[in-house]
Design a protein around this motif. Sequence first.
Motif, PDB file in Angstrom:
ATOM      1  N   SER A   1       9.419  -4.122   0.697  1.00 46.95           N
ATOM      2  CA  SER A   1       9.835  -3.725   2.040  1.00 46.95           C
ATOM      3  C   SER A   1      10.545  -2.373   1.960  1.00 46.95           C
ATOM      4  O   SER A   1      11.215  -2.074   0.965  1.00 46.95           O
ATOM      5  N   PRO A   2      10.379  -1.536   2.977  1.00 48.25           N
ATOM      6  CA  PRO A   2      11.005  -0.215   2.922  1.00 48.25           C
ATOM      7  C   PRO A   2      12.529  -0.311   2.993  1.00 48.25           C
ATOM      8  O   PRO A   2      13.073  -1.165   3.683  1.00 48.25           O
ATOM      9  N   ILE A   3      13.181   0.541   2.247  1.00 44.53           N
ATOM     10  CA  ILE A   3      14.642   0.650   2.342  1.00 44.53           C
ATOM     11  C   ILE A   3      14.947   1.391   3.634  1.00 44.53           C
ATOM     12  O   ILE A   3      14.372   2.440   3.909  1.00 44.53           O
TER      13      ILE A   3
ATOM     14  N   TYR B   1       0.820  -1.209   0.000  1.00 44.41           N
ATOM     15  CA  TYR B   1       0.000   0.000   0.000  1.00 44.41           C
ATOM     16  C   TYR B   1       0.859   1.266   0.000  1.00 44.41           C
ATOM     17  O   TYR B   1       0.521   2.248  -0.653  1.00 44.41           O
ATOM     18  N   MET B   2       1.973   1.260   0.715  1.00 46.35           N
ATOM     19  CA  MET B   2       2.817   2.439   0.891  1.00 46.35           C
ATOM     20  C   MET B   2       3.936   2.570  -0.139  1.00 46.35           C
ATOM     21  O   MET B   2       4.641   3.574  -0.166  1.00 46.35           O
ATOM     22  N   LYS B   3       4.094   1.581  -1.021  1.00 49.08           N
ATOM     23  CA  LYS B   3       5.253   1.575  -1.923  1.00 49.08           C
ATOM     24  C   LYS B   3       5.335   2.789  -2.849  1.00 49.08           C
ATOM     25  O   LYS B   3       6.413   3.160  -3.278  1.00 49.08           O
ATOM     26  N   ASP B   4       4.208   3.433  -3.128  1.00 51.80           N
ATOM     27  CA  ASP B   4       4.231   4.602  -4.009  1.00 51.80           C
ATOM     28  C   ASP B   4       4.828   5.844  -3.352  1.00 51.80           C
ATOM     29  O   ASP B   4       5.218   6.779  -4.050  1.00 51.80           O
ATOM     30  N   ILE B   5       4.893   5.854  -2.034  1.00 49.16           N
ATOM     31  CA  ILE B   5       5.423   7.042  -1.352  1.00 49.16           C
ATOM     32  C   ILE B   5       6.691   6.758  -0.548  1.00 49.16           C
ATOM     33  O   ILE B   5       7.200   7.644   0.139  1.00 49.16           O
ATOM     34  N   MET B   6       7.204   5.525  -0.627  1.00 46.91           N
ATOM     35  CA  MET B   6       8.442   5.164   0.078  1.00 46.91           C
ATOM     36  C   MET B   6       9.417   4.523  -0.893  1.00 46.91           C
ATOM     37  O   MET B   6       9.004   3.892  -1.856  1.00 46.91           O
ATOM     38  N   ARG B   7      10.688   4.694  -0.616  1.00 49.78           N
ATOM     39  CA  ARG B   7      11.690   3.929  -1.362  1.00 49.78           C
ATOM     40  C   ARG B   7      11.629   2.497  -0.853  1.00 49.78           C
ATOM     41  O   ARG B   7      11.620   2.263   0.356  1.00 49.78           O
ATOM     42  N   THR B   8      11.559   1.540  -1.775  1.00 56.36           N
ATOM     43  CA  THR B   8      11.378   0.150  -1.374  1.00 56.36           C
ATOM     44  C   THR B   8      12.344  -0.792  -2.073  1.00 56.36           C
ATOM     45  O   THR B   8      12.908  -0.468  -3.119  1.00 56.36           O
TER      46      THR B   8
END
Length: 47
Positions: free
Chosen positions: A34-36, A22-29
């Motif tokens: 998984s978040p970087i 869900y959050m991958k569009d606003i976080m570096r992954t």
Amino acid sequence: MTDQERWNEIAETEVCKTWWFYMKDIMRTNEDNSPISKELKDVFFMQ
């Protein structure tokens, strides 16, 4: 159980993987969504 082991256990849950997706569009992954992350420098110390 260490903190890292606990985080690894949480990372394997479906709710966590869904949140990453869900959050991958606003976080570096990473490739698995998984978040970087990186280690943070300690700034405060409480006794």
